[in-house]
Design an enzyme around this catalytic site. Structure first.
Site, short mmCIF file in Angstrom:
data_model
loop_
_atom_site.label_atom_id
_atom_site.label_comp_id
_atom_site.label_asym_id
_atom_site.label_seq_id
_atom_site.Cartn_x
_atom_site.Cartn_y
_atom_site.Cartn_z
CG HIS A 162 -15.13 -62.25 33.41
ND1 HIS A 162 -14.28 -63.33 33.43
CD2 HIS A 162 -16.19 -62.63 32.63
CE1 HIS A 162 -14.79 -64.32 32.70
NE2 HIS A 162 -15.94 -63.91 32.20
CB CYS A 249 -12.07 -67.35 38.21
SG CYS A 249 -11.43 -65.74 37.88
C1 CIR Z 1 -11.80 -67.68 30.02
O1 CIR Z 1 -11.26 -66.96 29.17
O2 CIR Z 1 -13.01 -67.83 30.04
C2 CIR Z 1 -10.96 -68.38 31.06
N1 CIR Z 1 -9.71 -68.75 30.47
C3 CIR Z 1 -10.73 -67.47 32.24
C4 CIR Z 1 -11.99 -67.24 33.02
C5 CIR Z 1 -11.73 -66.47 34.26
N2 CIR Z 1 -12.91 -66.35 35.02
C6 CIR Z 1 -13.24 -65.29 35.72
O3 CIR Z 1 -12.57 -64.26 35.66
N3 CIR Z 1 -14.37 -65.33 36.41
#
Ligand code: CIR
Length: 255
Positions: A162, A249
């Site tokens: 991201h 997140c």
């Molecule tokens: C994923 O791969 O979607 C989750 N394990 C981690 C998401 C992290 N979110 C973020 O950086 N906004």
């Protein structure tokens, strides 16, 4: 201290099954993740933010609420995550956001995750990534353009999950970014505070009113943020990191 509201969501009993680029070794310790999450919520509350924590659902990645909504100008765009396994997470989030913001939605083929969106004033920078596609970015413009926000797309290198994995807003018009992580000029004329590439994980901080919540264990990044005039609270993030997550997140901030 500044007022504000934030939504967070408790760590799922299935957190050890969270999506990851590589299987974590050692595996995720769910109990430890819960301790780290609680410390995060407490640190956010200590900044004067009213935090509402939604109960955990069945979805392993549900605590990463940032990805499910983009909130600005009184509107919450409920996303359609690029990770199909994460789409059900948005229902609880939409329900919780409804009293605070006007809801908008997006439909296939659009995909977008909030971790790709970074707002500075009236600009919404958005990473074009494996999770957020052109149709999702177009929908972002359709929803927020009429509210006075300009969408600026940034093509992300394939290794970056991201946009905010390598940068984050400092809350005062500046952006914290890991050196060399993004193409030059990506943030137009926005002033940048740069941290060493070796400490890139710490570029994801949650900053508010001159205070930054940062990942613990990144001394050079911390020194840069302090030199930039912010007070830092360092938080343990080992289990979040194993799930490819970081600090922003874990919340959706509603000003
Ligand atoms: C994923 O791969 O979607 C989750 N394990 C981690 C998401 C992290 N979110 C973020 O950086 N906004």
């Amino acid at each position: 201290m500044s007022a504000g509201h934030a939504l967070t969501r408790a760590i799922s009993a299935r957190f050890a099954e969270a999506l990851t680029a590589r299987p974590p070794d050692p595996p995720i310790d769910v109990a430890c993740a819960r301790v780290q999450h609680a410390a995060y919520v407490a640190a956010l509350a200590a900044l004067g933010v009213t935090v509402v924590t939604l109960p955990a659902g069945d979805e392993p990645d549900g605590c990463f609420v940032e990805d499910g909504a983009v909130v600005a100008g009184g509107v919450a765009l409920i996303t359609r995550p690029g990770a199909a396994s994460r789409r059900a997470e948005t229902h609880a989030l939409a329900e919780a956001l409804a009293p605070h913001a006007e809801l908008r939605h997006m439909a296939a083929p659009a995909t977008l995750e909030g971790g790709d969106c970074l707002r500075v004033g009236r600009r919404l920078f958005v990473g074009r990534s494996a999770r957020s596609n052109d149709a999702g970015i177009a929908r972002l413009g359709e929803v927020f353009g009429p509210l006075g926000y300009r969408v600026v797309a940034i093509a992300l290198p394939a290794r970056v999950l991201h946009l905010k994995c390598v940068c984050s807003p400092l809350g005062d018009g500046r952006v914290l970014v890991a050196e060399g992580a993004l193409p030059g000029g990506a943030f137009e004329d926005v002033p940048l505070v740069t941290i060493p590439a070796a400490e890139a994980y710490a570029a994801n901080c949650l900053a508010r009113a001159g205070h930054a919540l940062m990942a613990d264990g990144y001394p050079r990044a911390r020194a840069q943020v302090e030199a930039a005039g912010l007070t830092v609270t360092a938080l343990a993030t080992s289990e979040l990191r194993k799930a490819d997550g970081a600090l922003t997140c874990l919340s959706v901030v509603i000003d």
